[in-house]
Design a protein around this motif. Structure first.
Motif, PDB file in Angstrom:
ATOM      1  N   HIS A  72      18.253   1.475   0.275  1.00 15.54           N
ATOM      2  CA  HIS A  72      17.388   0.438   0.396  1.00 15.54           C
ATOM      3  C   HIS A  72      16.619   0.616   1.588  1.00 15.54           C
ATOM      4  N   ALA A  73      15.266   0.177   1.414  1.00 23.01           N
ATOM      5  CA  ALA A  73      14.381  -0.095   2.261  1.00 23.01           C
ATOM      6  C   ALA A  73      15.046  -0.431   3.860  1.00 23.01           C
ATOM      7  N   ARG A  74      15.624  -1.467   3.518  1.00 23.13           N
ATOM      8  CA  ARG A  74      16.512  -2.063   4.811  1.00 23.13           C
ATOM      9  C   ARG A  74      17.362  -1.210   5.598  1.00 23.13           C
ATOM     10  N   ASP A  75      18.175  -0.406   4.671  1.00 20.02           N
ATOM     11  CA  ASP A  75      19.028   0.287   5.322  1.00 20.02           C
ATOM     12  C   ASP A  75      18.581   1.575   5.948  1.00 20.02           C
ATOM     13  N   PHE A  76      17.455   2.015   5.267  1.00 19.76           N
ATOM     14  CA  PHE A  76      16.452   3.301   5.936  1.00 19.76           C
ATOM     15  C   PHE A  76      15.942   2.722   7.143  1.00 19.76           C
ATOM     16  N   GLU A  77      15.659   1.441   7.341  1.00 20.44           N
ATOM     17  CA  GLU A  77      15.040   1.055   8.720  1.00 20.44           C
ATOM     18  C   GLU A  77      16.059   1.053   9.628  1.00 20.44           C
ATOM     19  N   LEU A  78      17.254   0.547   9.390  1.00 19.93           N
ATOM     20  CA  LEU A  78      18.324   0.680  10.457  1.00 19.93           C
ATOM     21  C   LEU A  78      18.628   2.077  10.658  1.00 19.93           C
ATOM     22  N   LEU A  79      18.939   2.988   9.518  1.00 17.41           N
ATOM     23  CA  LEU A  79      19.256   4.188   9.905  1.00 17.41           C
ATOM     24  C   LEU A  79      18.406   5.095  10.855  1.00 17.41           C
ATOM     25  N   PHE A  80      17.107   4.956  10.435  1.00 19.97           N
ATOM     26  CA  PHE A  80      16.199   5.811  11.200  1.00 19.97           C
ATOM     27  C   PHE A  80      15.511   5.017  12.383  1.00 19.97           C
ATOM     28  N   VAL A  81      15.741   3.830  12.493  1.00 16.34           N
ATOM     29  CA  VAL A  81      15.111   2.810  13.630  1.00 16.34           C
ATOM     30  C   VAL A  81      13.808   3.184  13.237  1.00 16.34           C
ATOM     31  N   SER A  82      13.335   2.802  11.890  1.00 18.68           N
ATOM     32  CA  SER A  82      11.817   3.418  11.587  1.00 18.68           C
ATOM     33  C   SER A  82      11.041   2.065  11.971  1.00 18.68           C
ATOM     34  N   GLY A  83      11.189   1.105  12.166  1.00 15.88           N
ATOM     35  CA  GLY A  83      10.509  -0.008  12.643  1.00 15.88           C
ATOM     36  C   GLY A  83       9.619  -0.407  11.334  1.00 15.88           C
ATOM     37  N   GLY A  84      10.035  -0.386  10.240  1.00 14.89           N
ATOM     38  CA  GLY A  84       9.258  -0.848   8.993  1.00 14.89           C
ATOM     39  C   GLY A  84       8.299   0.230   8.888  1.00 14.89           C
ATOM     40  N   ARG A  85       8.639   1.365   9.079  1.00 18.24           N
ATOM     41  CA  ARG A  85       7.443   2.300   8.811  1.00 18.24           C
ATOM     42  C   ARG A  85       7.107   2.780   6.939  1.00 18.24           C
ATOM     43  N   ILE A  86       6.054   2.638   6.694  1.00 11.44           N
ATOM     44  CA  ILE A  86       6.007   2.953   5.202  1.00 11.44           C
ATOM     45  C   ILE A  86       5.201   4.399   5.060  1.00 11.44           C
ATOM     46  N   HIS A  87       5.971   5.328   4.465  1.00  7.21           N
ATOM     47  CA  HIS A  87       5.098   6.584   4.186  1.00  7.21           C
ATOM     48  C   HIS A  87       4.312   6.760   3.174  1.00  7.21           C
ATOM     49  N   GLU A  88       4.810   6.016   2.220  1.00  7.91           N
ATOM     50  CA  GLU A  88       3.976   6.351   0.739  1.00  7.91           C
ATOM     51  C   GLU A  88       4.136   5.052  -0.078  1.00  7.91           C
ATOM     52  N   ILE A  89       3.038   4.754  -0.534  1.00 15.42           N
ATOM     53  CA  ILE A  89       2.982   3.544  -1.538  1.00 15.42           C
ATOM     54  C   ILE A  89       2.345   4.402  -2.977  1.00 15.42           C
ATOM     55  N   ALA A  90       3.423   4.307  -3.809  1.00 16.32           N
ATOM     56  CA  ALA A  90       2.972   4.849  -5.108  1.00 16.32           C
ATOM     57  C   ALA A  90       2.678   3.713  -6.147  1.00 16.32           C
ATOM     58  N   LEU A  91       1.746   3.616  -6.983  1.00 14.90           N
ATOM     59  CA  LEU A  91       0.932   2.795  -7.723  1.00 14.90           C
ATOM     60  C   LEU A  91       1.258   3.444  -9.205  1.00 14.90           C
ATOM     61  N   ASN A  92       1.360   2.403 -10.221  1.00 21.66           N
ATOM     62  CA  ASN A  92       1.637   2.703 -11.384  1.00 21.66           C
ATOM     63  C   ASN A  92       0.932   1.616 -12.238  1.00 21.66           C
ATOM     64  N   ALA A  93      -0.099   2.058 -13.077  1.00 25.05           N
ATOM     65  CA  ALA A  93      -0.810   0.916 -13.827  1.00 25.05           C
ATOM     66  C   ALA A  93      -0.035   1.018 -15.300  1.00 25.05           C
ATOM     67  N   ARG A  94       0.721   1.983 -15.556  1.00 25.12           N
ATOM     68  CA  ARG A  94       1.557   1.861 -16.649  1.00 25.12           C
ATOM     69  C   ARG A  94       0.639   1.880 -18.116  1.00 25.12           C
ATOM     70  N   GLY A  95      -0.398   2.882 -17.758  1.00 22.12           N
ATOM     71  CA  GLY A  95      -1.351   3.126 -18.978  1.00 22.12           C
ATOM     72  C   GLY A  95      -2.610   1.984 -19.099  1.00 22.12           C
ATOM     73  N   THR A  96      -2.518   0.910 -18.408  1.00 21.85           N
ATOM     74  CA  THR A  96      -3.478   0.102 -18.691  1.00 21.85           C
ATOM     75  C   THR A  96      -4.939   0.285 -18.054  1.00 21.85           C
ATOM     76  N   VAL A  97      -4.763   1.068 -17.093  1.00 27.48           N
ATOM     77  CA  VAL A  97      -6.047   1.389 -16.104  1.00 27.48           C
ATOM     78  C   VAL A  97      -5.754   2.910 -15.859  1.00 27.48           C
ATOM     79  N   SER A  98      -7.020   3.574 -15.915  1.00 26.93           N
ATOM     80  CA  SER A  98      -6.831   5.020 -15.576  1.00 26.93           C
ATOM     81  C   SER A  98      -6.444   5.224 -14.058  1.00 26.93           C
ATOM     82  N   PRO A  99      -5.929   6.503 -13.531  1.00 30.69           N
ATOM     83  CA  PRO A  99      -5.783   6.551 -12.483  1.00 30.69           C
ATOM     84  C   PRO A  99      -6.844   6.583 -11.501  1.00 30.69           C
TER      85      PRO A  99
END
Lengths: 424, 240
Positions: free
Chosen positions: A205-232
């Protein structure tokens, strides 16, 4: 009296010969339609499996993150991007990544930790459902924390001899330089999801990750998926417009780097897959050449025979005032009608086969997991029954039939009327 | 040239090359006037068919001049000759040469369709013509369903459908019995007299020659006689 009607009657003067040609052209069309359907099905399955599993249509990273995967290169203002995705009606899953060691008993292995929002993953991707054993992480951070939930990649679990309920010790270097460690319990083991994930994925879980890595809520990637409704490409363009504040340009490819982030489509993220997908289409047409050539030669033979049998008739037509161009057109029209009829027949039968294969598919499970270039294929190979996949080879076949008739048509058009009328 | 339709001067036509040259026409001078009902007679190989082919632009003369309706055929391209035949000449062949996949109506309509005449105008004209040639009610029959005489009537309807300046008929009665031949000649004569259609037909048949208003006799590629068909005695004298 239409030209098409005359052509239709003309091709049936020799019914048996025309029937054989129609069968050959129709069969070639059928084979091509079915093959196009199956190959297109495989291509769609391949892209779907990759993009819908975790990759997505588009990913956003901090500029340069993908080159060195530095823990410290986090996406700036991830909330703005998530808001933009929500506004565009596109599912988005934020992720954080870190490397460390996982141990079960005296077995240990290197792992890549994924800090994910389970609810977002569930909405945007298929990963949460790709479990060989157990279940995915709980949506709630508290529930996940309480059970210290962790999901392992298939081969990583095997190398650790980990099972459901196994306790795993994670040791990592945290963002502040300290040594982070935590005890997790395996709640799920993934099915085969591709070589990298199978060997290294340790999903928490993101929260567990934050605690384990002391990441301060860092996000390295946001993956987006339109599930075929819109082209990439459209998703990327919308994001870029949201990030830069500029109006969305429909046709323009988005800037790779905008506002301190890299916005990339799956084709840029996985060029090998993109190339393979494009190669599928090209190789299909190459394969089709054989059938087009065979059908074309058959049609040419039929039309040549028909032309030789009607030399006197062409002579009469020329005497009556038919121009060479008109005779060429009439013979080509006959071939067009023949090709259209045969192709339609092949297309209808091929479409029926494709619909069946799209529904029932071909069971490949007996061959085990099928991977090509690290991409997992579904155990049931289904055809794609698209209009384009049926119409394109059928239409090209009609064109081939017309082209094949040009030589006999030109011969008929060049006939000398006096000699033709006295031809025995 | 006055009211002439076809005008030939010093026309020759050779076939073959090198040592093997067949001279089919040897200096033909001929004028065909509008409204003529003329027959070309002569033994086999005398050049009758070659003369008709040269007149219609189907074949080019080796030398000499050919003019049809005021246009020099030797200067026209293949396409222009096709266009000229389509609009100015009607053909009737010995073997009928109808298109087997077309009905009587469609055969008669074919030339009009090539000319781009609208469908409604075609229908009116062709139905009238089929009635005129005695094939009313048979418009939907295919050639295989018609007798030789009926097929030739369709061919005549096809030939006159576009109201050409000249109809060239190559042995039009050769493949039918004498009664049908007489009926076909009646029809052609009627069209000539009532509609002013100019006819030139080749024939071997003396009865057919006798019906012509003008007789042109060819012997070895030359005109041996050109005059009234009624004076067959003159023809006989010539033959003698």
């Amino acid at each position: 009296m239409g030209t098409l009607r005359i052509a239709w009657r003309s091709i049936w003067r020799n019914g048996r010969r025309t029937a054989i040609t129609v069968a050959a052209v129709g069969m070639s069309t059928l084979i091509m339609v079915v093959t196009f359907g199956l190959m297109d099905g495989m291509r769609i399955d391949m892209v779907h499996n990759v993009t819908h599993l975790v990759l997505g249509d588009v990913q956003v990273h901090a500029t340069g993150y993908r080159a060195d995967q530095s823990f410290y290169k986090a996406v700036p203002e991830p909330e703005a991007i998530l808001d933009a995705a929500r506004a565009a009606g596109v599912h988005a899953a934020p992720r954080a990544y870190g490397y460390g060691l996982v141990s079960v008993g005296h077995k240990s292995a290197g792992a890549r930790f994924w800090g994910v929002e389970p609810a977002a993953e569930r909405a945007a991707f298929d990963l949460a459902g790709k479990l060989a054993q157990g279940s995915f992480l709980s949506d709630s951070a508290e529930a996940s924390r309480a059970s210290r939930e962790l999901v392992l990649g298939r081969k990583l679990a095997r190398s650790l001899h980990a099972e459901l309920g196994s306790e795993i010790i994670a040791v990592v270097q945290a963002a502040d330089g300290s040594l982070g460690n935590e005890l997790f319990t395996v709640v799920g083991i993934l099915v085969s999801c591709g070589e990298d994930m199978d060997r290294s994925a340790a999903i928490i879980h993101a929260r567990d990750f934050e605690l384990l890595f002391v990441s301060g809520g860092r996000i390295h990637e946001i993956a987006l998926n339109a599930r075929g409704t819109v082209s990439p490409e459209r998703v990327a363009a919308r994001l870029e417009a949201a990030v830069t504040g500029k109006a969305e340009l429909e046709e323009k490819k988005p800037e790779k780097e905008a506002g301190g982030v890299d916005i990339e489509t799956w084709r840029e993220l996985n060029p090998a897959l993109s190339d393979m997908e494009r190669l599928f289409g090209a190789s299909m047409w190459l394969f089709s050449l054989i059938f087009f050539l065979a059908a074309g030669l058959g049609v040419m033979n039929t039309m040549l025979m028909a032309t030789f049998e009607r030399i006197r008739e062409f002579g009469v037509l020329k005497a009556l005032g038919s121009t060479p161009w008109r005779i060429l057109r009439d013979v080509a029209t006959e071939s067009f009608v023949l090709g259209l009829f045969a192709s339609l027949l092949g297309a209808v039968l091929g479409a029926a086969c494709n619909l069946y294969l799209a529904h029932a598919g071909i069971d490949l499970s007996r061959y085990g997991d099928v991977f090509v270039e690290g991409v997992a294929f579904s155990p049931i190979w289904r055809a794609a029954a698209s209009v384009e996949g049926i119409a394109a080879p059928s239409a090209v076949m009609v064109v081939v039939c017309v082209l094949a008739a040009l030589y006999p048509a030109a011969k008929a058009a060049r006939l000398d009327p006096v000699r033709a009328m006295t031809h025995v | 040239m006055g009211d002439s339709i076809v005008w030939l001067r010093a026309v020759t036509k050779d076939y073959g090359q090198g040592d093997v040259v067949v001279r089919a026409l040897r200096g033909i001078d001929l004028t065909l006037d509008r409204g003529d009902f003329a027959a070309v007679a002569g033994p086999s190989g005398s050049g009758k068919s070659t003369l008709l082919n040269v007149m219609s632009g189907l074949d080019r003369p080796s030398s000499g001049e050919v003019s049809l309706d005021g246009r020099d055929l030797t200067r026209l391209s293949r396409s222009e000759l096709s266009r000229l035949r389509l609009t100015r000449i009607g053909f009737v062949f010995q073997a009928y040469n109808l298109l087997p996949v077309l009905t009587a109506y469609e055969n008669a309509e074919y030339v009009l369709m090539m000319q781009g005449v609208p469908a409604s105008a075609r229908r009116e004209r062709v139905m009238g013509l089929l009635e005129l040639v005695g094939l009313g009610g048979m418009e939907d029959r295919f050639p295989r369903e018609l007798s030789g005489g009926q097929q030739q009537r369709v061919a005549i309807a096809r030939a006159i459908a576009s109201e050409p300046a000249l109809i060239l008929a190559d042995e039009p009665t050769a493949n039918v019995d004498s009664k049908t031949a007489a009926a076909l000649l009646d029809l052609m004569q009627q069209l000539n007299e009532e509609k002013g259609v100019t006819f030139l037909f080749s024939t071997h048949d003396r009865k057919v020659m006798a019906r012509a208003g003008r007789l042109i006799r060819l012997v070895d590629g030359r005109i041996a006689y050109d005059g009234e068909a009624g004076s067959l005695e003159a023809l006989d004298a010539d033959e003698g």
